[in-house]
Design an enzyme around this catalytic site. Structure first.
Site, PDB file in Angstrom:
ATOM      1  N   GLU A 154      -2.387   8.592   9.203  1.00 49.99           N
ATOM      2  CA  GLU A 154      -3.426   7.455   9.303  1.00 49.99           C
ATOM      3  C   GLU A 154      -2.738   6.101   9.884  1.00 49.99           C
ATOM      4  O   GLU A 154      -2.255   5.481   9.455  1.00 49.99           O
ATOM      5  CB  GLU A 154      -3.983   7.092   7.845  1.00 49.99           C
ATOM      6  CG  GLU A 154      -4.997   6.090   7.609  1.00 49.99           C
ATOM      7  CD  GLU A 154      -5.617   5.751   6.335  1.00 49.99           C
ATOM      8  OE1 GLU A 154      -4.843   6.394   5.183  1.00 49.99           O
ATOM      9  OE2 GLU A 154      -6.538   5.548   6.251  1.00 49.99           O
ATOM     10  N   GLU A 248     -13.656   6.080   0.928  1.00 55.01           N
ATOM     11  CA  GLU A 248     -12.473   5.388   0.553  1.00 55.01           C
ATOM     12  C   GLU A 248     -12.963   4.013   0.536  1.00 55.01           C
ATOM     13  O   GLU A 248     -12.791   3.102   1.330  1.00 55.01           O
ATOM     14  CB  GLU A 248     -11.342   5.463   1.385  1.00 55.01           C
ATOM     15  CG  GLU A 248      -9.939   4.756   0.593  1.00 55.01           C
ATOM     16  CD  GLU A 248      -8.779   5.055   1.539  1.00 55.01           C
ATOM     17  OE1 GLU A 248      -7.838   5.578   1.241  1.00 55.01           O
ATOM     18  OE2 GLU A 248      -8.716   4.253   2.623  1.00 55.01           O
TER      19      GLU A 248
HETATM   20  C1  LER Z   1      -4.849   2.340   2.918  1.00 59.63           C
HETATM   21  O1  LER Z   1      -5.320   0.973   3.429  1.00 59.63           O
HETATM   22  C2  LER Z   1      -5.525   3.238   3.238  1.00 59.63           C
HETATM   23  O2  LER Z   1      -6.737   3.363   4.101  1.00 59.63           O
HETATM   24  C3  LER Z   1      -5.303   4.735   2.696  1.00 59.63           C
HETATM   25  O3  LER Z   1      -6.081   5.431   3.077  1.00 59.63           O
HETATM   26  C4  LER Z   1      -3.738   4.759   2.975  1.00 59.63           C
HETATM   27  O4  LER Z   1      -3.275   5.719   2.282  1.00 59.63           O
HETATM   28 MN    MN Z   2      -7.781   4.910   4.510  1.00 55.88          MN
END
Ligand code: LER
Ligand code: MN
Length: 279
Positions: A154, A248
Site C-alpha cells: 500500500e 477503511e
Molecule cells: C494507513 O493509513 C492505511 O491506510 C492502512 O491501510 C495501512 O495499513
Molecule cells: Mn489504507
C-alpha cells in the site's frame, strides 16, 4: 466483479484509527452480513489473536469472505518496520508479516503491508530504504505465493511514509520485484492527497491494483466527503478490477451508519443490489 468489504479492528492501540467496526469480530460479521457486505477485512493485534475455528464458524453462519488481513499491528504495537536499518529488527518485522500471511492464508485472504513499510531518514537514504523494502517484498511475496495468496502493498500519503506515495511509484516498485505476486492497494484517502487525478492514476495502474480502500476524502464513509466517486468507479470498471472495495473509514457518526453509508455508495456506484438482495 467488484465486491464489498468493511474493516474491523481488534487492535486497542489503534483506537481512533480509520476502522469501521471495533473489538467484537462476531458483532462486526453479523452487522456486515445484515447490511449485505461480501467480506470483512481484519486488523488483528497478532497472528494468533483470532481463533480460526471461531472465524470459520462466523464466515459460514454469515456467508462472509475475509477480504484481507492487516499487518499494521507490527508497527503500531511493536514499532517494527521492513526498512529498519538494524538487520535484527528488520528480520523481526519480516517474520511478523510472514505470520500474518499464515493467518490470512488460513482464511484465504492476502496480507496488506502498509505502515510496516516504514520510512527513510537518518543513516538510511531513500535508495537504500527502497532496496530494503524491495528485498522484503520479494521474500514476502514469494512466501505468500507458497501459501496460495497474494501480498498487497500500500502506497501511503506523505505524512505516513516518505517511501512510496503514489500508485505510479508503487507500480514502478512492483515492476522491479522478482515475481508478480505483490499487488498494489489503491487507498482513495491517500490517493486524494497524492494523486493529480485519482481516476487517471487507477487507469494507469491497470494490472497492478489488487485491493482498494474505499473511503472518502476526509476518511469518512464513501459519500460523506467530497470525492467525486463516479469517475473513480468508472476507472475501476474500465481496468476490469475484480477485487474488493473495502471500507477503511472512521466509524462516524457510528460504525453502523458508516457501514450503511458505504454499502449504499457501493450499490449506487457498482450497480449491484448486494448479494443478499439479489439472491
Ligand atoms: C494507513 O493509513 C492505511 O491506510 C492502512 O491501510 C495501512 O495499513
Ligand atoms: Mn489504507
Amino acid at each position: 466483479m467488484i465486491r464489498s468489504a468493511v474493516t474491523v479492528s481488534l487492535v486497542a492501540q489503534a483506537r481512533g484509527g480509520p476502522f469501521v467496526f471495533w473489538d467484537d469480530l462476531g458483532a462486526a460479521c453479523r452487522i456486515a452480513a445484515e447490511l449485505g457486505f461480501d467480506a470483512v477485512e481484519i486488523f488483528a493485534p497478532s497472528p494468533d489473536a483470532v481463533d480460526l475455528d471461531e472465524l470459520r464458524r462466523l464466515q459460514d453462519r454469515h456467508r462472509l469472505e475475509v477480504a484481507a488481513v492487516g499487518t499494521g499491528a507490527g508497527m503500531v504495537i511493536h514499532g517494527l518496520s521492513l526498512t529498519d536499518p538494524a538487520a535484527r529488527r528488520r528480520r523481526k518485522a519480516v517474520d511478523f508479516v510472514r505470520e500474518i500471511i499464515d493467518f490470512g492464508a488460513a482464511c484465504n485472504a492476502p496480507a496488506i503491508v502498509g505502515s510496516m513499510q516504514g520510512r527513510w531518514g537518518g543513516e538510511l537514504d531513500r535508495p537504500a530504504a527502497l532496496e530494503l523494502l524491495a528485498a522484503a517484498l520479494n521474500e514476502l511475496g514469494a512466501y505468500a505465493g507458497e501459501k496460495g495468496t497474494a501480498l498487497i502493498y500500500e502506497p501511503l500519503n506523505r505524512y505516513e511514509t516518505n517511501l512510496v506515495n503514489t500508485v505510479a511509484d508503487g507500480a514502478a516498485l512492483l515492476r522491479a520485484l522478482d515475481g508478480d505476486n505483490v499487488k498494489l492497494l489503491a487507498d482513495l484517502f491517500h490517493m486524494n492527497i497524492e494523486e493529480a487525478d485519482i481516476a487517471a492514476a487507477i487507469r494507469a495502474g491497470d494490472g497492478s491494483i489488487g485491493h482498494v480502500h474505499f473511503v472518502d476524502s476526509n476518511r469518512r464513509a464513501a459519500g460523506m466527503g467530497h470525492l467525486d466517486f463516479g469517475p473513480i468507479a468508472a476507472a475501476l470498471e474500465e481496468i476490469g478490477y475484480d477485487g474488493y472495495a473495502s471500507a477503511e473509514a472512521f466509524p462516524l457518526p457510528n460504525p453502523q451508519a458508516a457501514a450503511q453509508a458505504t454499502i449504499a455508495a457501493f450499490r449506487r456506484l457498482f450497480g449491484r443490489a448486494g448479494r443478499r438482495q439479489s439472491g
